[in-house]
Design a protein around this motif. Structure first.
Motif, PDB file in Angstrom:
ATOM      1  N   LEU A 102     -21.942  25.419  74.917  1.00 41.79           N
ATOM      2  CA  LEU A 102     -23.448  24.798  74.908  1.00 41.79           C
ATOM      3  C   LEU A 102     -24.359  25.508  75.663  1.00 41.79           C
ATOM      4  N   ASP A 103     -25.752  25.330  75.547  1.00 43.07           N
ATOM      5  CA  ASP A 103     -26.552  25.608  76.116  1.00 43.07           C
ATOM      6  C   ASP A 103     -26.990  24.480  77.219  1.00 43.07           C
ATOM      7  N   GLY A 155     -17.518  13.159  76.596  1.00 46.55           N
ATOM      8  CA  GLY A 155     -17.333  12.951  75.143  1.00 46.55           C
ATOM      9  C   GLY A 155     -18.503  13.337  74.379  1.00 46.55           C
ATOM     10  N   LEU A 156     -19.762  13.356  74.924  1.00 46.45           N
ATOM     11  CA  LEU A 156     -20.862  13.549  74.208  1.00 46.45           C
ATOM     12  C   LEU A 156     -21.050  14.964  73.993  1.00 46.45           C
ATOM     13  N   GLU A 157     -20.880  15.793  75.014  1.00 43.62           N
ATOM     14  CA  GLU A 157     -20.673  17.199  74.826  1.00 43.62           C
ATOM     15  C   GLU A 157     -19.764  17.919  73.872  1.00 43.62           C
ATOM     16  N   ALA A 158     -18.347  16.960  73.856  1.00 43.47           N
ATOM     17  CA  ALA A 158     -17.161  17.369  73.179  1.00 43.47           C
ATOM     18  C   ALA A 158     -17.614  16.924  71.638  1.00 43.47           C
ATOM     19  N   LYS A 159     -18.295  16.032  71.382  1.00 46.34           N
ATOM     20  CA  LYS A 159     -18.498  15.882  70.000  1.00 46.34           C
ATOM     21  C   LYS A 159     -19.392  16.831  69.459  1.00 46.34           C
ATOM     22  N   ARG A 160     -20.329  17.425  70.176  1.00 45.03           N
ATOM     23  CA  ARG A 160     -21.417  18.643  69.717  1.00 45.03           C
ATOM     24  C   ARG A 160     -20.498  19.747  69.600  1.00 45.03           C
ATOM     25  N   GLN A 161     -19.746  19.968  70.519  1.00 43.11           N
ATOM     26  CA  GLN A 161     -18.671  21.341  70.446  1.00 43.11           C
ATOM     27  C   GLN A 161     -17.773  21.400  69.169  1.00 43.11           C
ATOM     28  N   LYS A 163      -4.309  21.730  64.957  1.00 44.63           N
ATOM     29  CA  LYS A 163      -5.287  22.616  65.653  1.00 44.63           C
ATOM     30  C   LYS A 163      -5.633  21.672  67.071  1.00 44.63           C
ATOM     31  N   ILE A 164      -5.428  22.369  68.111  1.00 43.84           N
ATOM     32  CA  ILE A 164      -5.442  21.717  69.510  1.00 43.84           C
ATOM     33  C   ILE A 164      -6.806  22.343  70.141  1.00 43.84           C
ATOM     34  N   PHE A 165      -7.529  21.318  70.717  1.00 36.35           N
ATOM     35  CA  PHE A 165      -8.664  21.618  71.496  1.00 36.35           C
ATOM     36  C   PHE A 165      -8.887  20.825  72.942  1.00 36.35           C
ATOM     37  N   TYR A 166      -9.368  21.644  73.684  1.00 35.54           N
ATOM     38  CA  TYR A 166      -9.228  20.617  75.073  1.00 35.54           C
ATOM     39  C   TYR A 166     -10.588  21.302  75.598  1.00 35.54           C
ATOM     40  N   ARG A 206     -22.209  22.247  83.944  1.00 36.57           N
ATOM     41  CA  ARG A 206     -22.368  21.555  82.430  1.00 36.57           C
ATOM     42  C   ARG A 206     -23.305  22.314  81.852  1.00 36.57           C
ATOM     43  N   PRO A 207     -23.192  22.139  80.399  1.00 36.04           N
ATOM     44  CA  PRO A 207     -22.121  21.805  79.709  1.00 36.04           C
ATOM     45  C   PRO A 207     -20.617  22.585  79.968  1.00 36.04           C
ATOM     46  N   THR A 208     -19.653  21.827  80.228  1.00 36.50           N
ATOM     47  CA  THR A 208     -18.525  22.330  80.135  1.00 36.50           C
ATOM     48  C   THR A 208     -17.924  22.890  79.195  1.00 36.50           C
ATOM     49  N   PRO A 209     -17.065  23.913  79.033  1.00 39.36           N
ATOM     50  CA  PRO A 209     -16.511  24.561  77.800  1.00 39.36           C
ATOM     51  C   PRO A 209     -15.413  23.661  76.986  1.00 39.36           C
ATOM     52  N   LEU A 210     -15.324  23.777  75.709  1.00 41.83           N
ATOM     53  CA  LEU A 210     -14.599  23.341  74.956  1.00 41.83           C
ATOM     54  C   LEU A 210     -13.562  24.558  74.365  1.00 41.83           C
ATOM     55  N   TYR A 211     -12.414  24.428  74.486  1.00 39.42           N
ATOM     56  CA  TYR A 211     -11.440  25.495  74.076  1.00 39.42           C
ATOM     57  C   TYR A 211     -10.669  25.152  72.804  1.00 39.42           C
TER      58      TYR A 211
END
Lengths: 452, 452
Positions: free
Chosen positions: B7-8, B242-248, B96-99, B77-82
């Protein structure tokens, strides 16, 4: 104003930048240690896959990054570029300070940029196993990581004294599945010979290189050898750092006045600066200053001589024309282990000779002072190697303050200090020191330069 | 398909999500340990700034993140989601696994998300100094980092056995300028009393809390106390994860079927899952499964009882209604120090009671097995705490393979393992073990629950 500038995965460079295309001179040939004649591809074939040998001498300006390499780069690349607002405020400087941060790689430094590429080309060439040496362990852990991802066995000869003093780096390599042995070991003739003479030998990088090379050329499994700095292809793989940094600075709307990088064998420095030096060599950035910061304990550029010398201390490698302190020179035990090297990558030396880049040597305590200031303002605890670049940038920023001039200073923070906390602890307790390097000591080592 | 979703800076959340707005029940009141009556703001004012006390009981759905806090968040932040492509392939799973990866913070874990917020509100309230306790050192280092950036002195009472065994974490805190003393110390009445009885006391988190609290309430400098988990405001600050993860995940075009998080006191788990649980509570994600993974050595949710108990082992804190193993319960010395807690955050317990979330306990060796697999496929060496989440996700992915069903599994990788390499070394050498926790041991501790 953004604190950090982030690129999209799409912006991971698609090609490495090869400065040999833009150098206004040819690099001096590498010589065979026996014949003193230029080495050819066949001489190197037992050690490296042919594609890396080709890259070593290529003059193509851009060499495509294979998609499987970019795929692994995506784990941590593009790396962020930060504006160091807090550091600027602490220094009360009108300078704008930016830093590129390579510590976000899984191994914590810039080293995986080339380790991944080397593992890929080896895999492609059918290599099942790679040997290498490591001192403090940054290179060894980067190669262990890369080897695991490309399903190549990695054996690391780790200088015995580091093997014993740095169990965490060793454990990191083992966690990635590498075999790590203390060098000198009983696994090679070279190691056995040293142990026979001195069963308690603490080892050296030179001995470890000899063991890794002997292992690679004598193993029954298809085995090659890998090097973490100095060679042209290694430096070129690192240019992803500078290529990304250029784009990020464009996003910020600036072009650097001064680039600062720490320098040991040259790969971190070159990877960060060469894409910008390309601009300078081609007339697009005539006023750019590029400063290499080396430790006063291993001042190859500032106090070495320009001569042919061995790349290792045990006189096994080809001869390289470079600024050298002599292959038998043993740097004082500073904590920036990655900068304790007697020589320097060829292209860096030629650029220094040609006056394209500058060099400065800084003492250990000054680097830790800068590293601590950085940790306490920007929040990231830098590796001792990276603290050299910080010192250089801070000094330039102080000069800006004194001269009342704003300049854009960019440096490369090549790694974090999570595995170097002992060094910080000792610094905070006042147990670290600077080392005075007497001229006689350098002269003594230089007396052993090979005759060419 | 992207390996990581970035994210930006603009996308750093502007408000924390407060689950208390959406809970279909009220949280049980916190009781004064002496009067057994609900505590009010005045009881807490000597320890916390009023804004944090307000947040602790607020039912506003969103609480604005102050700009100076977001400014510091921007460092990592934002931290990456892989997307864990390599792990999926290794498991041969259709899942599908994300972290989400919180190890990119300067302290290497999720803890700075609340440390920075707490430091800011303290600074705003005129606090000059904060005391806290730390065991393994993750919380202490996060607060040391945050305190330095907001110019607040930090004093950390570090459990003596950790102080001696984990000099690197201690050095990290000192590098950020915190004062670190081994607890029990001679600096407080509580510490002196323990030392008088047992000069060689190894210390405990309970003793360290007593010392930090005593120091805060008796200091002449305006001093407050800070806690790294369990409390509502701490969990809420972590919801940026969690808020960032939702967007990602939206960017990836998926919504999770299963969320997995490691759980000790609850802040990592809640920070990651609550924004999704909000969807579940409000009918927007009725089928979402949320799984908390705790160690079998400290199985508060799966084997504890639901009762009022002290938050600490030395019976100083208010009483919290929670799943507890008893405040006198001493978990076996597993390496996931951050999960060795006898109790659990109140809202997590209520969600578990209500059947909104599930819980599973996993033994130590299985977590290291998963952690090693992860390091060797995805490249990041996880903290032992984070390896619990990996174990949970891997087990769900294996189930998908066995059932021939593809599900989207998302977990939070709450920190890296750079300061935990001893644990990996011991695992690789076969020196780690599982601990069988006899029911009698739990019953013995539960017998000491306070009467309410």
């Amino acid at each position: 104003m953004h604190t950090k500038l982030v690129l999209d995965e799409e912006d991971i460079p698609k090609a490495w930048y090869n400065i040999q295309a833009d150098l206004p001179f040819n690099l001096p040939p590498v010589l065979h240690p026996g014949t003193k004649q230029p080495v050819g591809p066949d001489d190197l074939a037992p050690l490296f896959p042919m594609e890396l040998i080709r890259q070593e001498v290529s003059k193509e300006r851009y060499i495509e990054i294979p998609e499987p390499v970019r795929e692994v780069y995506r784990l941590w690349r593009p790396t962020p570029l930060y504006r160091a607002h807090r550091l600027e405020r602490a220094l009360q400087t009108p300078a704008k300070i930016f830093y590129k941060y390579e510590g976000v790689s899984p191994a914590g430094s810039h080293k995986p940029n080339t380790a991944v590429a080397q593992a890929f080309y080896n895999r492609q060439a059918g290599t099942k196993r790679i040997t290498t040496e490591t001192g403090a362990g940054q290179w060894g852990s980067a190669l262990a990581f890369a080897g695991k991802l490309f399903d190549i066995e990695v054996k690391v000869y780790m200088v015995r004294v580091s093997y014993e003093q740095k169990p965490y780096r060793r454990a990191l390599m083992e966690t990635w599945g590498a075999q790590v042995v203390p060098s000198p070991s009983n696994d090679t003739n070279a190691g056995r010979a040293v142990l026979a003479a001195d069963p308690d030998s603490p080892g050296s990088l030179g001995i470890a290189i000899s063991e890794a090379v002997e292992d690679a050329v004598t193993s029954k499994t298809p085995t090659k050898y890998a090097l973490g700095s100095v060679l042209n292809h290694v430096l070129m793989h690192q240019t992803v750092i500078g290529l990304e940094a250029k784009r990020q600075l464009e996003m910020a709307g600036v072009y650097p006045d001064i680039l600062v990088g720490a320098i040991g064998g040259g790969s971190n420095f070159a990877g960060f600066t060469y894409p910008f030096i390309g601009d300078k060599l081609t007339g697009r950035a005539p006023n750019l200053r590029v400063v290499a910061i080396e430790p006063t304990a291993a001042p190859s550029l500032t106090r070495g001589v320009y001569a042919y010398d061995f790349g290792d201390t045990s006189m096994m490698t080809p001869l390289l024309k470079m600024y050298t302190l002599g292959h038998s020179f043993v740097p004082a035990p500073i904590h920036a282990g990655g900068l304790r090297y007697h020589g320097m990558a060829s292209s860096v030396c030629e650029l220094y000779r040609a006056g394209v880049i500058e060099a400065r040597a800084v003492p250990q305590l000054a680097t830790f002072e800068a590293g601590l200031l950085f940790a306490r303002t920007e929040g990231i605890v830098p590796a001792p190697e990276a603290a050299h670049a910080i010192r250089g940038a801070v000094d330039e920023a102080i000069r800006c303050r004194e001269e009342g001039v704003s300049r854009t200073i960019v440096f490369n923070l090549c790694g974090h200090g999570h595995f170097d906390m002992t060094a910080y602890e000792r610094y905070l307790r006042g147990e670290l020191q600077d080392y005075n390097l007497p001229e006689e000591e350098i002269q003594r080592a230089l007396a052993e330069l090979p005759q060419v």
